[in-house]
Design a protein around this motif. Structure first.
Motif, PDB file in Angstrom:
ATOM      1  N   LEU B 155      13.845 -10.636  17.885  1.00  0.00           N
ATOM      2  CA  LEU B 155      14.243 -12.246  18.887  1.00  0.00           C
ATOM      3  C   LEU B 155      15.155 -11.924  19.671  1.00  0.00           C
ATOM      4  O   LEU B 155      15.645 -12.733  20.605  1.00  0.00           O
ATOM      5  N   MET B 156      16.054 -11.373  19.296  1.00  0.00           N
ATOM      6  CA  MET B 156      17.650 -10.922  20.015  1.00  0.00           C
ATOM      7  C   MET B 156      16.922 -10.256  21.212  1.00  0.00           C
ATOM      8  O   MET B 156      18.181 -10.841  22.186  1.00  0.00           O
ATOM      9  N   ALA B 157      16.452  -9.351  21.718  1.00  0.00           N
ATOM     10  CA  ALA B 157      15.960  -8.694  22.827  1.00  0.00           C
ATOM     11  C   ALA B 157      15.316 -10.342  23.691  1.00  0.00           C
ATOM     12  O   ALA B 157      14.837  -9.208  24.953  1.00  0.00           O
ATOM     13  N   ARG B 158      14.718 -10.887  22.649  1.00  0.00           N
ATOM     14  CA  ARG B 158      13.730 -11.823  23.335  1.00  0.00           C
ATOM     15  C   ARG B 158      12.234 -11.117  24.137  1.00  0.00           C
ATOM     16  O   ARG B 158      12.575 -11.935  26.150  1.00  0.00           O
ATOM     17  N   PRO B 159      11.605 -11.278  23.525  1.00  0.00           N
ATOM     18  CA  PRO B 159      10.263 -10.111  23.746  1.00  0.00           C
ATOM     19  C   PRO B 159       9.692 -11.691  24.286  1.00  0.00           C
ATOM     20  O   PRO B 159       9.456 -12.827  23.700  1.00  0.00           O
ATOM     21  N   LYS B 160       8.822 -10.993  25.240  1.00  0.00           N
ATOM     22  CA  LYS B 160       7.078 -11.518  25.511  1.00  0.00           C
ATOM     23  C   LYS B 160       5.714 -11.142  24.001  1.00  0.00           C
ATOM     24  O   LYS B 160       5.820 -12.092  24.373  1.00  0.00           O
ATOM     25  N   LEU B 161       6.507 -10.029  23.848  1.00  0.00           N
ATOM     26  CA  LEU B 161       5.611  -9.689  22.912  1.00  0.00           C
ATOM     27  C   LEU B 161       6.347  -8.722  21.808  1.00  0.00           C
ATOM     28  O   LEU B 161       6.913  -7.787  21.811  1.00  0.00           O
ATOM     29  N   MET B 162       6.093  -9.616  20.966  1.00  0.00           N
ATOM     30  CA  MET B 162       6.375  -8.427  19.862  1.00  0.00           C
ATOM     31  C   MET B 162       5.457  -8.087  18.746  1.00  0.00           C
ATOM     32  O   MET B 162       4.620  -8.619  18.192  1.00  0.00           O
ATOM     33  N   MET B 163       6.023  -6.982  18.804  1.00  0.00           N
ATOM     34  CA  MET B 163       4.702  -6.482  17.604  1.00  0.00           C
ATOM     35  C   MET B 163       5.355  -5.876  16.423  1.00  0.00           C
ATOM     36  O   MET B 163       6.133  -5.214  15.911  1.00  0.00           O
ATOM     37  N   LEU B 164       4.271  -6.780  15.156  1.00  0.00           N
ATOM     38  CA  LEU B 164       5.524  -6.227  13.900  1.00  0.00           C
ATOM     39  C   LEU B 164       4.626  -5.590  13.050  1.00  0.00           C
ATOM     40  O   LEU B 164       3.221  -5.654  12.831  1.00  0.00           O
ATOM     41  N   ASP B 165       4.812  -4.093  12.378  1.00  0.00           N
ATOM     42  CA  ASP B 165       4.424  -3.621  11.751  1.00  0.00           C
ATOM     43  C   ASP B 165       4.389  -3.288  10.506  1.00  0.00           C
ATOM     44  O   ASP B 165       5.510  -3.370   9.406  1.00  0.00           O
ATOM     45  N   GLU B 166       3.253  -4.018   9.408  1.00  0.00           N
ATOM     46  CA  GLU B 166       3.018  -4.380   8.449  1.00  0.00           C
ATOM     47  C   GLU B 166       4.634  -5.154   7.795  1.00  0.00           C
ATOM     48  O   GLU B 166       5.162  -4.521   6.332  1.00  0.00           O
ATOM     49  N   PRO B 167       4.658  -5.979   7.781  1.00  0.00           N
ATOM     50  CA  PRO B 167       5.979  -7.040   7.813  1.00  0.00           C
ATOM     51  C   PRO B 167       5.951  -7.480   5.942  1.00  0.00           C
ATOM     52  O   PRO B 167       6.677  -7.879   5.366  1.00  0.00           O
ATOM     53  N   SER B 168       4.878  -7.556   5.266  1.00  0.00           N
ATOM     54  CA  SER B 168       4.209  -8.099   4.385  1.00  0.00           C
ATOM     55  C   SER B 168       4.895  -6.295   2.883  1.00  0.00           C
ATOM     56  O   SER B 168       4.703  -6.579   1.856  1.00  0.00           O
ATOM     57  N   LEU B 169       4.924  -5.124   3.727  1.00  0.00           N
ATOM     58  CA  LEU B 169       4.601  -3.991   3.071  1.00  0.00           C
ATOM     59  C   LEU B 169       6.332  -4.079   1.866  1.00  0.00           C
ATOM     60  O   LEU B 169       7.402  -4.084   1.799  1.00  0.00           O
ATOM     61  N   GLY B 170       6.032  -4.230   0.860  1.00  0.00           N
ATOM     62  CA  GLY B 170       7.018  -3.823  -0.770  1.00  0.00           C
ATOM     63  C   GLY B 170       7.410  -4.794  -0.906  1.00  0.00           C
ATOM     64  O   GLY B 170       8.486  -5.162  -1.091  1.00  0.00           O
ATOM     65  N   LEU B 171       7.061  -6.451  -0.290  1.00  0.00           N
ATOM     66  CA  LEU B 171       6.888  -7.818  -0.942  1.00  0.00           C
ATOM     67  C   LEU B 171       6.238  -8.606  -1.155  1.00  0.00           C
ATOM     68  O   LEU B 171       5.381  -8.226  -1.803  1.00  0.00           O
ATOM     69  N   ALA B 172       7.443  -9.678  -2.550  1.00  0.00           N
ATOM     70  CA  ALA B 172       6.780 -10.489  -3.027  1.00  0.00           C
ATOM     71  C   ALA B 172       5.893 -11.056  -2.317  1.00  0.00           C
ATOM     72  O   ALA B 172       6.834 -11.626  -1.634  1.00  0.00           O
ATOM     73  N   PRO B 173       4.518 -11.527  -2.846  1.00  0.00           N
ATOM     74  CA  PRO B 173       3.729 -12.672  -2.094  1.00  0.00           C
ATOM     75  C   PRO B 173       4.431 -14.221  -2.160  1.00  0.00           C
ATOM     76  O   PRO B 173       4.339 -14.750  -0.671  1.00  0.00           O
ATOM     77  N   LEU B 174       5.684 -14.752  -3.051  1.00  0.00           N
ATOM     78  CA  LEU B 174       5.774 -15.731  -1.923  1.00  0.00           C
ATOM     79  C   LEU B 174       6.835 -15.525  -0.939  1.00  0.00           C
ATOM     80  O   LEU B 174       6.991 -16.250   0.139  1.00  0.00           O
ATOM     81  N   LEU B 175       7.088 -13.940  -0.683  1.00  0.00           N
ATOM     82  CA  LEU B 175       8.249 -14.025   0.338  1.00  0.00           C
ATOM     83  C   LEU B 175       7.472 -14.036   1.499  1.00  0.00           C
ATOM     84  O   LEU B 175       8.204 -13.920   3.007  1.00  0.00           O
ATOM     85  N   VAL B 176       6.029 -12.970   1.607  1.00  0.00           N
ATOM     86  CA  VAL B 176       5.379 -12.554   2.251  1.00  0.00           C
ATOM     87  C   VAL B 176       4.676 -14.116   2.884  1.00  0.00           C
ATOM     88  O   VAL B 176       4.893 -14.345   4.462  1.00  0.00           O
ATOM     89  N   ARG B 177       4.466 -14.694   2.222  1.00  0.00           N
ATOM     90  CA  ARG B 177       4.305 -16.368   3.037  1.00  0.00           C
ATOM     91  C   ARG B 177       5.397 -17.059   3.978  1.00  0.00           C
ATOM     92  O   ARG B 177       4.891 -17.033   4.302  1.00  0.00           O
ATOM     93  N   GLU B 178       6.773 -16.737   3.088  1.00  0.00           N
ATOM     94  CA  GLU B 178       7.480 -17.563   3.968  1.00  0.00           C
ATOM     95  C   GLU B 178       8.028 -16.626   5.326  1.00  0.00           C
ATOM     96  O   GLU B 178       8.316 -17.080   6.399  1.00  0.00           O
ATOM     97  N   ILE B 179       7.323 -15.056   5.186  1.00  0.00           N
ATOM     98  CA  ILE B 179       8.043 -14.635   6.373  1.00  0.00           C
ATOM     99  C   ILE B 179       7.360 -14.415   7.655  1.00  0.00           C
ATOM    100  O   ILE B 179       6.829 -15.491   8.201  1.00  0.00           O
ATOM    101  N   PHE B 180       5.843 -15.243   6.863  1.00  0.00           N
ATOM    102  CA  PHE B 180       4.346 -15.165   8.111  1.00  0.00           C
ATOM    103  C   PHE B 180       4.648 -16.487   8.465  1.00  0.00           C
ATOM    104  O   PHE B 180       3.934 -16.702   9.315  1.00  0.00           O
ATOM    105  N   HIS B 181       5.279 -17.445   7.720  1.00  0.00           N
ATOM    106  CA  HIS B 181       5.284 -19.157   8.062  1.00  0.00           C
ATOM    107  C   HIS B 181       6.191 -18.994   9.264  1.00  0.00           C
ATOM    108  O   HIS B 181       5.958 -19.988  10.076  1.00  0.00           O
ATOM    109  N   ILE B 182       7.302 -18.295   8.679  1.00  0.00           N
ATOM    110  CA  ILE B 182       8.019 -18.073   9.515  1.00  0.00           C
ATOM    111  C   ILE B 182       8.246 -16.998  11.266  1.00  0.00           C
ATOM    112  O   ILE B 182       8.234 -17.865  13.047  1.00  0.00           O
TER     113      ILE B 182
END
Lengths: 291, 264
Positions: B155-182
């Motif tokens: 976010l610090m780079a103020r991108p127009k397009l952010m590409m996320l590569d497997e943000p859920s990797l190795g995280l607990a399901p609850l945390l995955v939900r939180e991160i996807f919500h954000i």
């Protein structure tokens, strides 16, 4: 007691010079994980260029010093460009081997241009003696400490607070991630090498000022090696403390034990013991492993 | 906003990984790119962000257009400056830097240096936990916190397009939900377009506006999440459900095994 004081002062002044040279190693290692074995030769180049500009061409000190710094920076950039850039992405060990070759090359160049006969360095600081309690120090050594102190402070602040300083540490941490941040790894490497060459040139001038200018100057690169390993290769405060420890050790063993020849070996002996306890050096970054 | 036309990527001059990959991302959308291991999802992202070169990969055919201009010829740093930022797989935070220094590193390409302090506060508003840990060494953060830092850093780079590569990797399901919500909030509030690569098809389809499914280096299916969710193949192979809607049990696999119809 007087002898102890004298040895302490001598040890610390030598330590300050070691610290300045050590920072050159640290800079390159911090940015690129490479140990530059040509650091001593960088120093040699700096000393000879300064001696040539000021001694032979008769330039005044400030101009000569600034020119030396500019030439050193340019040399750093050229070396990065021609020798190291083609090696980006190759195993670190290949890069390190190349720096050993670079050391021979630079040394041969310097001695080829200016000859092997030692030169007398034109005095930079006035040669007076100053008394601290009962210990004698020459003003040139005090000048060396001041120069070293200023540069160490600048570098510490640089790495902690500036955009380029943080980018350099980021590159050292994870090149590809740094690249994904838009940080130009090539530019950072060029910068690290030229800043390191500048430090070496300054150190060269400072050291040459207390000794004479000869091919032997590059040996200090090797003397400083235990300092950097001891302090941790990537820590500027570590370099400082390592330098003080080694400087003092050399002075004490030289003064108290035997005929002084032991003092050249003692840094390495201590080094071995410290590495057994702290393999990353006193302040080096540990490899972080989360479980 | 972003268009890939028949992109072909070859590694080491030999290994053909992307075989005519085409995809389109509209401004303001969240687009999901799904697929199994080795389908070429990460390679697609790296082809866009210019990170193929250090891995000896090369775009050999086709074109990648960002806002109408070809970018597959540019260096990674120019691509970041144009507003594409890839959050790499496996978080890749700078371990020996503090949280705040990591954020500063993310802002490296910013020209308006005065606003960086404000943006750090913005990141802390999205991820309050990072604020608590601002002076800590990033290597010692938990996996979830590191993923938050990786997204915050982008976010610090103020991108127009952010590409996320497997943000859920190795995280607990609850945390995955939180991160996807954000991520969804960032998309809506900051107007950042998101291209999301995921193995966790279920959660990705929940926040996406449009989705592509990749196999063997090309797109095999695409559509809006609702359509894909109803597709029998997607249910079977990516959501792990049978036609009746129950979780699949190993007992059933034996006597009837569905085949992927687009292979063969």
């Amino acid at each position: 007691m007087d002898q102890f004081l004298q040895l302490t002062v001598t040890g610390l002044t030598n330590g300050a010079i070691y610290a300045l040279v050590a920072v050159g190693f640290v800079l390159i290692y911090k940015a690129s994980d490479v140990i530059n074995f040509a650091q001593g030769e960088f120093l040699l180049v700096g000393a000879y260029v300064a001696a040539f500009l000021i001694g032979d061409l008769g330039l005044v000190w400030p101009i000569g010093a600034v020119l030396t710094v500019i030439i050193a920076a340019a040399m750093g950039v050229v070396i990065e460009r021609l020798v190291l850039r083609p090696l980006i992405g190759e195993p670190i060990i290949s890069v390190i081997m190349v720096t050993i070759g670079l050391a021979s090359l630079l040394r041969a160049l310097v001695l080829g241009i200016w000859g092997t006969k030692p030169k007398v360095f034109p005095a930079f600081f006035p040669k007076n003696e100053v008394y601290i309690f009962n210990a004698v120090v020459t003003t040139e050594k005090l000048g060396a400490i001041a120069v070293a102190g200023v540069f160490l402070l600048i570098f510490t602040l640089f790495f902690r607070y500036t955009r380029e300083g943080i980018a350099m540490r980021a590159v050292a941490d994870d090149q590809q991630a740094a690249l994904s941040m838009g940080i130009s790894v090539k530019r950072i490497f060029a910068m690290a090498w030229s800043i390191s060459a500048i430090t070496a040139a300054i150190a060269g001038v400072v050291v040459a000022n207390t000794l004479e200018v000869s091919g032997n100057l590059s040996a200090i690169g090797l003397t400083v090696f235990p300092v950097v390993i001891l302090g941790g290769l990537d820590s500027i405060p570590g370099a400082l403390i390592g330098a003080a420890i080694i400087g003092l050790l050399e002075a004490y063993t030289g003064g108290y034990v035997g005929d002084g020849s032991l003092s050249q070996v003692i840094p390495y002996i201590v080094l071995v013991f410290i590495l057994m306890v702290r393999p990353y050096g006193l302040f080096g970054k540990e490899i972080i492993e989360r479980v | 906003m972003l268009v890939l036309n028949n992109v072909e990527v070859i590694y080491d001059h030999v290994i053909l990984v992307l075989k005519g990959m085409s995809l389109q991302v509209e401004e303001g959308q969240i687009v999901a790119l799904l697929g199994s291991n080795g389908a070429g999802k990460s390679t697609t992202l790296k082809a866009i962000s210019g990170l193929l070169k250090p891995e000896d990969g090369e775009v050999t055919d086709g074109e990648i257009l960002f806002q109408g201009e070809p970018i597959h010829v540019l260096d990674a740093e120019d691509i970041v400056q144009r507003g594409i930022f890839q959050v790499m797989e496996g978080r890749r935070v700078f371990e020996h830097l503090t949280v705040e220094e990591n954020l500063h590193a993310g802002a490296y390409t910013r020209k308006d240096r005065r606003h960086i302090a404000d943006d750090i506060e913005m990141v802390y508003r999205y991820f309050p936990r990072l604020k608590e840990r601002r002076t800590q060494t990033a290597g010692y953060l938990s996996g979830g916190e590191q993923q938050m830092l990786a997204i915050g850093r982008s976010l610090m780079a103020r991108p127009k397009l952010m590409m996320l590569d497997e943000p859920s990797l190795g995280l607990a399901p609850l945390l995955v939900r939180e991160i996807f919500h954000i991520v969804q909030r960032i998309n809506q509030e900051q107007g950042v377009t998101v291209l999301l690569v995921e193995q966790n098809a279920n959660i990705a389809l929940q926040i996406a506006d449009y989705a592509y499914i990749m196999e063997n280096g090309r797109i095999v299916l695409d559509g809006d999440p609702a359509t894909l969710r109803d597709n029998a193949d997607v249910r079977e192979f990516y959501l792990g459900l049978t036609e009746v809607g129950q979780r699949k049990s190993y007992r059933d696999v034996k006597h009837y095994k569905r085949r992927k119809r687009w292979l063969s």
